[in-house]
Structures are given as C-alpha cells and as structure tokens.
Scaffold this motif. Structure first.
Motif, mmCIF file in Angstrom:
data_model
loop_
_atom_site.group_PDB
_atom_site.id
_atom_site.type_symbol
_atom_site.label_atom_id
_atom_site.label_comp_id
_atom_site.label_asym_id
_atom_site.label_seq_id
_atom_site.Cartn_x
_atom_site.Cartn_y
_atom_site.Cartn_z
ATOM 1 N N ILE A 192 103.431 57.764 -35.277
ATOM 2 C CA ILE A 192 104.202 56.724 -34.133
ATOM 3 C C ILE A 192 103.611 55.523 -34.427
ATOM 4 C CG2 ILE A 192 104.177 56.394 -31.610
ATOM 5 C CD1 ILE A 192 103.353 59.516 -31.358
ATOM 6 N N VAL A 193 104.525 54.512 -34.082
ATOM 7 C CA VAL A 193 104.301 53.214 -33.825
ATOM 8 C C VAL A 193 104.563 52.698 -32.670
ATOM 9 C CG1 VAL A 193 104.641 50.634 -34.382
ATOM 10 C CG2 VAL A 193 104.174 52.181 -36.221
ATOM 11 N N VAL A 194 103.474 51.904 -31.709
ATOM 12 C CA VAL A 194 103.878 51.413 -30.345
ATOM 13 C C VAL A 194 103.538 49.768 -30.633
ATOM 14 C CG1 VAL A 194 103.044 53.551 -29.113
ATOM 15 C CG2 VAL A 194 101.097 51.555 -29.646
ATOM 16 N N ALA A 195 104.035 49.115 -30.060
ATOM 17 C CA ALA A 195 104.028 47.467 -29.780
ATOM 18 C C ALA A 195 104.405 46.888 -28.631
ATOM 19 C CB ALA A 195 104.714 46.947 -31.260
ATOM 20 N N ALA A 196 103.637 45.572 -28.613
ATOM 21 C CA ALA A 196 104.222 44.939 -27.240
ATOM 22 C C ALA A 196 105.067 43.854 -27.960
ATOM 23 C CB ALA A 196 102.757 44.303 -26.844
ATOM 24 N N ASP A 197 106.333 44.037 -27.825
ATOM 25 C CA ASP A 197 107.364 43.320 -28.025
ATOM 26 C C ASP A 197 107.293 41.724 -27.217
ATOM 27 O OD1 ASP A 197 108.380 44.859 -30.096
ATOM 28 O OD2 ASP A 197 108.941 46.051 -28.615
ATOM 29 N N THR A 198 106.545 41.979 -26.125
ATOM 30 C CA THR A 198 106.083 40.561 -25.259
ATOM 31 C C THR A 198 105.379 39.764 -26.607
ATOM 32 O OG1 THR A 198 105.182 42.013 -23.854
ATOM 33 C CG2 THR A 198 104.387 39.825 -23.573
ATOM 34 N N LYS A 199 105.072 39.874 -27.561
ATOM 35 C CA LYS A 199 104.373 38.786 -28.375
ATOM 36 C C LYS A 199 105.281 38.073 -29.370
ATOM 37 C CE LYS A 199 100.572 40.818 -26.235
ATOM 38 N NZ LYS A 199 100.295 40.205 -25.146
ATOM 39 N N ALA A 200 105.128 38.430 -30.615
ATOM 40 C CA ALA A 200 105.992 37.816 -31.425
ATOM 41 C C ALA A 200 107.487 38.141 -31.494
ATOM 42 C CB ALA A 200 105.450 37.701 -33.065
ATOM 43 N N PRO A 201 107.806 39.440 -31.380
ATOM 44 C CA PRO A 201 109.097 39.795 -31.499
ATOM 45 C C PRO A 201 110.042 39.052 -30.529
ATOM 46 C CG PRO A 201 107.843 41.766 -31.710
ATOM 47 C CD PRO A 201 106.915 40.642 -31.312
ATOM 48 N N MET A 246 99.330 45.361 -45.915
ATOM 49 C CA MET A 246 99.860 44.247 -45.221
ATOM 50 C C MET A 246 100.888 43.325 -46.173
ATOM 51 S SD MET A 246 96.810 43.500 -42.606
ATOM 52 C CE MET A 246 97.261 41.842 -42.089
ATOM 53 N N GLU A 247 101.988 43.199 -45.611
ATOM 54 C CA GLU A 247 102.919 42.287 -46.273
ATOM 55 C C GLU A 247 102.602 40.717 -45.878
ATOM 56 O OE1 GLU A 247 106.917 42.891 -46.127
ATOM 57 O OE2 GLU A 247 106.792 45.161 -45.959
ATOM 58 N N ARG A 248 101.974 40.532 -44.884
ATOM 59 C CA ARG A 248 101.374 38.906 -44.599
ATOM 60 C C ARG A 248 99.934 39.369 -43.929
ATOM 61 N NH1 ARG A 248 105.328 35.307 -44.737
ATOM 62 N NH2 ARG A 248 103.567 33.746 -44.809
ATOM 63 N N PHE A 249 99.246 38.137 -43.857
ATOM 64 C CA PHE A 249 97.925 38.213 -43.165
ATOM 65 C C PHE A 249 97.845 37.759 -41.542
ATOM 66 C CE2 PHE A 249 96.865 36.954 -47.697
ATOM 67 C CZ PHE A 249 96.223 38.509 -48.007
ATOM 68 N N GLY A 250 98.948 37.619 -41.298
ATOM 69 C CA GLY A 250 99.261 37.535 -39.745
ATOM 70 C C GLY A 250 98.771 36.099 -39.320
ATOM 71 N N PHE A 251 99.169 35.894 -38.126
ATOM 72 C CA PHE A 251 99.085 34.587 -37.348
ATOM 73 C C PHE A 251 97.811 34.445 -36.475
ATOM 74 C CE2 PHE A 251 102.063 37.423 -34.960
ATOM 75 C CZ PHE A 251 101.400 37.189 -33.801
ATOM 76 N N LEU A 252 96.987 35.448 -36.285
ATOM 77 C CA LEU A 252 95.499 35.311 -35.432
ATOM 78 C C LEU A 252 94.581 34.982 -36.187
ATOM 79 C CD1 LEU A 252 96.354 38.468 -33.118
ATOM 80 C CD2 LEU A 252 96.413 36.084 -32.664
ATOM 81 N N GLY A 277 101.423 35.273 -30.037
ATOM 82 C CA GLY A 277 102.738 35.482 -30.856
ATOM 83 C C GLY A 277 103.891 34.753 -30.275
ATOM 84 N N GLY A 278 103.580 33.604 -29.634
ATOM 85 C CA GLY A 278 104.630 32.913 -28.956
ATOM 86 C C GLY A 278 104.864 31.605 -29.966
ATOM 87 N N VAL A 279 105.763 30.829 -29.791
ATOM 88 C CA VAL A 279 106.174 29.712 -30.650
ATOM 89 C C VAL A 279 104.962 28.549 -30.089
ATOM 90 C CG1 VAL A 279 108.605 29.819 -30.623
ATOM 91 C CG2 VAL A 279 107.566 28.539 -28.743
ATOM 92 N N HIS A 280 104.413 28.493 -29.155
ATOM 93 C CA HIS A 280 103.069 27.678 -28.802
ATOM 94 C C HIS A 280 101.962 28.212 -29.365
ATOM 95 C CE1 HIS A 280 106.094 28.332 -25.425
ATOM 96 N NE2 HIS A 280 105.982 26.750 -25.344
ATOM 97 N N THR A 281 101.082 27.399 -29.841
ATOM 98 C CA THR A 281 99.623 27.884 -30.256
ATOM 99 C C THR A 281 98.899 28.169 -29.074
ATOM 100 O OG1 THR A 281 99.706 26.837 -32.451
ATOM 101 C CG2 THR A 281 97.633 27.095 -31.377
#
Length: 370
Positions: free
Chosen positions: A189-198, A291-297, A325-329
């Motif tokens: 199972i994968v769970v995720a908060a799409d509140t963030k980057a998605p 991981m395909e990328r190292f992330g933005f955090l 995960g938003g457009v704003h830092t």
C-alpha cells in the motif's frame, strides 16, 4: 527521470482525450452533485454523492496513472492513513510505526487504535529492519522520514514483512510517484498527502491510497463509503489541475534543492544538514538505488531556537508555514510541532522560485545569524 516517468508525465494531461466528443471541454468539468438521476434500475451509474463523483473518478484516474495501481481519494492524507488502519485492522492486531515519521500518525495510533484493541510499537526508520517483523499485521514506514529525512531499504523491508506474514504500507508524501515508487519495491500500500506537491498550490487538503491488491482497494473504498470520509468535488478538481503540472514543478524543486543543499552545508551558520542528495549523507547510496530524485526537502540545524526563527522570519522568499511541497518556499522550526529534534532544527521545503534569487536571500538571512 526514467523513460517510464517521462512517459507517464507526457500522457498525464491526456488521459481523458479518448473519451472526448466534438465540442466537449478539454479541462475537466467540475461536477457538484449530491444526488443523481437514477430512474429504474440504475446499477452501474452514479447514485449518491457519498459513493461516487465524476470529479473523483478523474483525479483517481490521474493518481492511478502515476502509481500504476488503483487509487482511492480522500479529503486529507490523514484520512487516507485512517482508512488503511480502520479498514484493514482488527482487535488483537499489532502495528509497527516509525518513531521519526509524521507525528500525527503516532497520535492516531495512541488515541484511537489502542482503544480498539490494536497494539502498536515504534522503531527508527534507519534501523527499521532491526528486530524483524514477527507478530505485526501491518508495518508502516515513511521514507524519507519527515522531518529528519532518514531512509529505509523498502525492498528489503517488504521482503521481511511479507516473510513474517504482514502488510507493508509506505507513506510516500515527501517524494510523490515522480520521485519514488514504493509499490515497485514490494510495498502493499502507498498512502500520500496530495495536499503537498501533487496539488502544489497550498490551497486544498487531499490524500490517496494506492494498492495493486484488489482486496485492499475494496476494503478502503468500503471504509470511505460507510464512514463518510469523502473528498469534496471542488477539492478533487483542484488536485486534478495541480497534477497536470506536478512533473515540471517537482523537477524544478528537486533541482533547486540539490543546489541549495550543497551551499547550505558550507555555510558557517549551519551546524549539520540532512539531504539524501549530498554524497556524504548517511542515506545517499540507498537513495540513489531506490529514489528517482532526491526530493525538495532539506533539514538543517542552526545554533538555537532564536536563530532558527530569525532566519525563517527574516528571509523574504520564505514563508513560515507548517506544510511543504507548494510553489512557495516554506520553512519551519520543527521542535515547536513536537518532533524530537534540536531547538534549532529547520525543515526547508524548496519551492519554484528561481534558484539563484532564492539562494541569495537564504544566504543573506543565514549571514545575519551566523
């Protein structure tokens, strides 16, 4: 990104194309409906707003396209986690949670799972394999963990959990399907908060559950229908729109984070730093493998609580906020949220601003507190 990721990204905004008739709108229409026209035997059609909605269907199709697995949408990431717990667990079961992951998951277990007779334990992400998994019905991992960015070997954990007869759940909120695909490494199972980057614009709460096991999808769907933990159509529509630009936003955020992390580690105000993309990071080799990328955090520590707050509040291109995960830092001193971290611990979520301009103000704010 891999060729597979590029293919999914290219087709993401065109999933509805084959179903369009001449004159149909290309952007997804928003369906605001609690009831539907259902004369006679309306089996196979939308019946009632707690059971289904065409806007949910569209966003679940997009999420399923990215996960390459059926998805069920929820009104928040915690609603998705709750559906997994309450849809799959029963009295007498035991759950293993990360001690260094998102604290609300542990709060849910402490305040509610325990009262229903479900026992739970915690273990650090980096040493999750230590001690084995005998007796656990469900093992929940968060890799990278939030906020310390530790990583576990998802494939090795999945093999060990399955050998012990349990299910593996991976919270993939920090990475999105463009950065990491836990189901490909054996997660159930994968769970995720799409509140963030998605979603990406910090204006909606949303979450999803993905699984390639049809029994699991049935269980969490029935929980959603019965308990009423449903997403609103407008929120689903916003996430659908956000997903269309996820790949390009995620790419920029990750690329910028790699540049900024390299510079942060050399700044005198920074006492220590965690970022999987740094060659010296304890998780770097494993991150490169799964991981395909190292992330933005990026997580780093400055001298004190006061200096951390001064850095965040004095940087004109950083918002002091608790999400990511938003457009704003955005940045936050995580000790104030109850995480077991030093007072000067900062979680930085790199946004979509031009990287040199962003670094310029970050550096100036760090210089001030050095």
């Amino acid at each position: 990104m891999t060729n597979s990721s590029n293919s999914r990204a290219a087709s993401l905004a065109h999933l509805r194309r084959s179903r369009l008739s001449v004159g149909d709108p290309i952007p997804l229409p928003l369906t605001m409906a609690a009831i539907y026209h259902t004369p006679g035997d309306a089996t196979g059609f939308d019946q009632y707003g707690r059971f289904s909605n065409p806007t949910w269907d569209a966003v679940e199709e997009m999420l399923g396209h990215l996960e390459e697995a059926p998805c069920v949408a929820f009104p928040s990431g915690m609603a998705a986690i709750s559906a997994v717990f309450f849809g799959l667990l029963k009295s007498g079961d035991r759950v293993l949670l990360p001690s260094d992951g998102y604290h609300t998951t542990r709060t849910l277990a402490e305040r509610f799972l325990s009262t229903f007779g479900v026992a739970w334990d915690v273990r650090p992400t980096a040493s999750l394999l230590d001690g084995g998994f005998d007796g656990y019905r469900l093992v929940f991992v968060e890799s990278p963990s939030n906020p310390t960015l530790d990583i576990c070997d998802i494939s090795a954990v999945a093999t060990a959990v399955h050998t012990a007869g349990g299910l593996l759940v991976v919270d993939n909120t920090t990475m999105t399907p463009f950065g990491q695909r836990p189901l490909d490494f054996g997660a159930d199972i994968v769970v995720a908060a799409d509140t963030k980057a998605p979603n990406g614009h910090s204006d909606v709460l949303f979450g999803h559950v993905a699984s390639r096991n049809p029994d699991i999808i049935t269980a969490v769907t029935e929980w959603r229908e019965t308990a009423g933990g449903i997403p609103g159509p407008f929120e689903a529509w916003l996430v659908h729109r956000g997903l269309e630009t996820l790949e390009i936003r995620f790419d920029r955020m990750c690329a910028s984070a790699e540049i900024i992390a390299l510079r942060l580690r050399n700044h005198p105000a920074v006492r220590s730093i965690r970022f999987p993309g740094l060659p010296e990071d304890p998780s770097h080799n494993l991150a490169r493998a799964q991981m395909e990328r190292f992330g933005f955090l990026i997580s780093f520590i400055v001298a004190s609580e006061e200096k951390a707050e001064d850095f965040i509040n004095g940087c004109e291109l950083i918002h002091a906020a608790t999400s990511f995960g938003g457009v704003h830092t955005v940045a936050e001193r995580r000790a104030k949220r109850g995480d077991a971290v030093p007072p000067g611990f900062i979680r930085l979520s790199v946004g979509c601003e031009p990287v040199e301009e962003l670094w310029s103000v970050i550096e100036a704010s760090l210089d001030r507190i050095a």
